[in-house]
Design an enzyme around this catalytic site. Structure first.
Site, PDB file in Angstrom:
ATOM      1  N   HIS A 273     -19.927 -95.811 -35.673  1.00  0.00           N
ATOM      2  CA  HIS A 273     -20.093 -94.395 -35.966  1.00  0.00           C
ATOM      3  C   HIS A 273     -20.419 -94.151 -37.434  1.00  0.00           C
ATOM      4  O   HIS A 273     -21.083 -93.159 -37.769  1.00  0.00           O
ATOM      5  CB  HIS A 273     -18.838 -93.615 -35.559  1.00  0.00           C
ATOM      6  CG  HIS A 273     -18.744 -93.374 -34.097  1.00  0.00           C
ATOM      7  ND1 HIS A 273     -17.577 -92.998 -33.463  1.00  0.00           N
ATOM      8  CD2 HIS A 273     -19.686 -93.460 -33.115  1.00  0.00           C
ATOM      9  CE1 HIS A 273     -17.802 -92.863 -32.163  1.00  0.00           C
ATOM     10  NE2 HIS A 273     -19.081 -93.145 -31.934  1.00  0.00           N
ATOM     11  N   HIS A 402     -28.434 -96.220 -25.946  1.00  0.00           N
ATOM     12  CA  HIS A 402     -28.361 -96.513 -27.375  1.00  0.00           C
ATOM     13  C   HIS A 402     -29.424 -97.513 -27.810  1.00  0.00           C
ATOM     14  O   HIS A 402     -30.062 -97.325 -28.856  1.00  0.00           O
ATOM     15  CB  HIS A 402     -26.974 -97.046 -27.747  1.00  0.00           C
ATOM     16  CG  HIS A 402     -25.935 -95.979 -27.882  1.00  0.00           C
ATOM     17  ND1 HIS A 402     -25.852 -95.163 -28.995  1.00  0.00           N
ATOM     18  CD2 HIS A 402     -24.935 -95.593 -27.057  1.00  0.00           C
ATOM     19  CE1 HIS A 402     -24.835 -94.326 -28.847  1.00  0.00           C
ATOM     20  NE2 HIS A 402     -24.277 -94.555 -27.674  1.00  0.00           N
TER      21      HIS A 402
END
Length: 417
Positions: A273, A402
């Site tokens: 993240h 992703h």
């Protein structure tokens, strides 16, 4: 750590990872794993697959996977141009609108059981995380040629504003009951993906409200909330984004402490993240420049590679505790994908060759360990020593969003989408 000190993972068999042709080919080859069996003629797409492509749950449908199928097909349509991706995108959109959306409230079910063409809601909790991907799906669909999706995007944005937006905090709350009563949990993850959705919404529509909201979200998480965790954590995590907060947006250090691998709310600083925010900050900066974006992006990425790269086995760790120790040494596909995308965006923006070095190194690691060269797509989770023991290639939320998105982001960074 100097990344040049470790023996390179590159081999003569490795392709040119920077080549637009390679990236487009990899997009197409990854989607081919889903092309074979994913479409359910009765509605939507299957979401749970074993490594060999076997569908091992034909009925459970998760909002995150449903929206991400729209996004991946839209990316392939715009990149490759094959009509089958348009068909897939429209099929996924129709399912999102008919199986998940509650027209009376504007909310979307989190989890449903789909059987014989009928949806039975298993979990009707309203999640801002899910709404962020609803908005992203509509933005990408509109950009890919679905005119109605602009209004659907606007409706979803208005719903999120009405029920999740907290003006005093300048951030979205995270979770609500079906009648929109908020729970006490607050999280950065939903806000990060809302920022991603706003960037795409602005790109698609040109509407300024979306990019202004993206900046507000980025400031709220990467500056204010990151500073709050700084004051209570070890210097090892200075400036990093913590995941979990209380209703007043104070740091909650204990949320999911004993459930660190929760796929949507894991405990610890998530290394991936930090790099994902680095990528988003530079994508945001290209549309609405601010002096703080680049320094913050560089710091988040550089620190993540310094603290999160496994020198012994390669790859990027999953979780780091507040004291700087690695609390989860697993290797997750999305962490590697977001990090290689961030390194390319940084390389293009800064002209600094070390970011291309990281890009090549992360890609080489993924090519050696995460890309399934036999059956297609990427493995989901590996042990620290890169063993794959889950055999579950796609679960709730994966569908290779992703890693396909990373190819898309790199193509966008070099101007060849």
């Amino acid at each position: 750590m100097n990344p040049y000190q470790e023996t390179s993972l590159m081999t003569p068999l490795s392709p040119d990872f920077r080549s637009p042709d390679f990236l487009r080919t990899h997009l197409r080859e990854t989607m081919a794993f889903y092309d074979r069996t994913a479409t359910d003629p009765s509605g939507g797409m299957y979401q749970f697959f074993l490594d060999d492509g076997t569908v091992n749950d034909a009925r459970t449908r998760h909002l995150v996977s449903a929206t991400r199928y729209v996004v991946t097909h839209a990316m392939l349509l715009r990149t490759i141009g094959d009509e089958r991706y348009c068909t897939g995108m429209l099929h996924a959109l129709q399912f999102l609108r008919t199986a998940f959306l509650d027209p009376a409230t504007g909310g979307y079910a989190w989890l449903i059981d789909w059987h014989d063409g009928q949806a039975r809601v298993l979990d009707d909790t309203r999640h801002c995380y899910g709404m962020a991907f609803v908005m992203l799906a509509y933005a990408r669909a509109f950009e890919a040629g679905v005119p109605e999706a602009r209004e659907w995007l606007s409706e979803a944005f208005d719903t999120a504003e009405r029920h999740f937006w907290q003006p005093a905090a300048g951030l979205y709350a995270d979770e609500a009951s079906p009648d929109w009563q908020l729970t006490a949990y607050r999280g950065q993850n939903a806000n990060m993906h809302a920022c991603e959705a706003m960037i795409s919404a602005h790109r698609a529509t040109g509407e300024r409200r979306y990019i202004e909201r993206a900046e507000q979200l980025a400031q709220g998480i990467c500056q204010r909330q990151a500073a709050l965790s700084d004051r209570a954590s070890a210097p090892a995590a200075e400036g990093w984004v913590w995941e979990h907060f209380n209703a007043d947006w104070s740091v909650d250090w204990d949320y999911n402490r004993h459930d660190r691998t929760n796929i949507f709310r894991p405990w610890g600083y998530q290394v991936g993240h930090q790099t994902e925010w680095a990528k988003l900050l530079l994508q945001l900066d290209a549309l609405l420049p601010a002096d703080w974006h680049l320094p913050c992006a560089k710091r988040l990425f550089n620190d993540s590679m310094d603290k999160g790269w496994d020198v012994e086995h390669g790859g990027i760790y999953y979780g780091m505790a507040p004291d700087g120790s690695i609390c989860d040494d697993g290797k997750y596909h999305w962490v590697q994908a977001e990090s290689l995308a961030a390194s390319a965006v940084l390389a293009v923006r800064t002209g600094d060759a070390r970011y291309w070095h990281w890009y090549d190194r992360i890609w080489a690691y993924c090519w050696a360990h995460f890309v399934d060269h036999e059956h297609g797509a990427w493995f989901r989770i590996l042990h620290r020593d890169n063993r794959n023991t889950t055999r579950q290639k796609s679960n709730a939320g994966k569908v290779d969003y992703h890693n396909m998105g990373a190819c898309w982001d790199v193509l966008g960074a070099v101007g060849t989408v």
